[in-house]
Scaffold this active site. Sequence first.
Site, PDB file in Angstrom:
ATOM      1  N   ARG A 319       0.787  -1.235   0.000  1.00 31.92           N
ATOM      2  CA  ARG A 319       0.000   0.000   0.000  1.00 31.92           C
ATOM      3  C   ARG A 319       0.824   1.294   0.000  1.00 31.92           C
ATOM      4  O   ARG A 319       0.496   2.222  -0.748  1.00 31.92           O
ATOM      5  CB  ARG A 319      -0.999  -0.007   1.158  1.00 31.92           C
ATOM      6  N   CYS A 348      14.577  -4.879  -3.954  1.00 32.75           N
ATOM      7  CA  CYS A 348      15.438  -4.096  -4.842  1.00 32.75           C
ATOM      8  C   CYS A 348      14.601  -3.185  -5.728  1.00 32.75           C
ATOM      9  O   CYS A 348      14.495  -3.394  -6.939  1.00 32.75           O
ATOM     10  CB  CYS A 348      16.304  -5.028  -5.670  1.00 32.75           C
TER      11      CYS A 348
END
Length: 423
Positions: A319, A348
């Site tokens: 979110r 990453c």
Amino acid sequence: MSGSSGGRSIFHERDGELWCEGVPLSRIADEVGTPCYVYSETAVRQRYETFSAAFAGLDSRVFYSVKANHNLALLRVIRELGAGADVVSVGELYRVQLSGFQGSDIVFGGVGKRVDELEAALSAEVLIINVESEGELRRLNDVAAAGSTRAPVAIRVNPGVEPDTHAYTQTGHYRTKFGVALEDAADLYDLAAGLEHVEPVGIDAHIGSQILTAAPYREAIFRLADLARRVLKTGVGLRYFDIGGGYGLEQHGDAEFDLATLAEPLGEVSSELGLTCLLEPGRWLVAPAGVLLATVLYTKRLGDRLYYVTDTGSNDFLRPSYYDAYHPIEPARGRSGSTVADIVGPICETGDFLGRERSIPPLREGDLIAVGYAGAYGFVMSSNYNSRPRAAEVVVRGDAFRVVRRRETLEDLVTGELLRDEQ
Ligand SMILES: *Cc1c(COP(=O)(O)O)cnc(C)c1O
């Protein structure tokens, strides 16, 4: 973690620690590990009671929006409370059936249902199938004909309103894909009335999510009621008026959505038109009932920027990255003072963060943090990106807790994948 009627007493501080009901979060972290979602069963019950009470005077029924949190243990609790379920896929249908919901407790929606999903909805004898296009109405008629049955349908109307919420959580205007244009809906009811294997029983809308003001709902209710009046006049036997969900929670100190402002106009429509109102809360019921627990792995500085790198991120909790959502983040164990830091995950991606430039007590490696309002659109949106096993889920009740979804293992990560010599 406070700030909501359910949340305040549920997640609380005691002896310098954060507790969920009668359990210190650190105990759960010690026994289950992190990252871990923790849900309070009592909070879900309280939220449901509060919600129901707000609509007590209304001919209405609650259909919990399963996509907010589909854990079977929570679904079971919500079913026991008396709610129905609003599902948007055959997978959600499977889950609610496993949790004991009957067909008459289920509303089936979704903008792109496959034939097998329409078939599953019919064989489950769901209360209503919400149809979102003329093509779907015709296809459903064909599928029902093949099964020698008749499909109870509502047409999801896009009322053309724009709530003040993130663009990705607006669903009630024409630059979103949802529903049937308001001006086309009456023709679609005419069409439905003439098709042998569908029975129009309701009218439906869902204008978005995390909506804090009544105005867009009032406008949508007004427009839908107008349409319902016209459709009823043509002799179509509508019974249900479904206003969807989207009721927002406080963020940054603004007030939670005031349910009373919805109950009032719905009550007018319901009594004037003799329709049962359906409500589809998701976030409102479960978001404040959950936190995501994580551990600080490293603290580091880049120039004047302080980073707390944790063992959870957008793989577990999307979110903040996806919706730019604000979630409170607190140390779960005895830290005081204040600094400003970015709380980030191990993924990453630059967009992998839980919170940016947050005022938070200085943290150390090994510290436990709790991300608040994580009970909705948390685990359900998690992924295995970067080949990370998904988090455990725990339900607390009183001074006991139980794991309701075990942490995924490395083996889980490759389940279903086949090497050539195995084929
Ligand atoms: C997502 C959704 C809901 C629930 O939205 P919340 O913001 O969680 O209350 C209700 N109805 C439909 C059709 C939905 O797609």
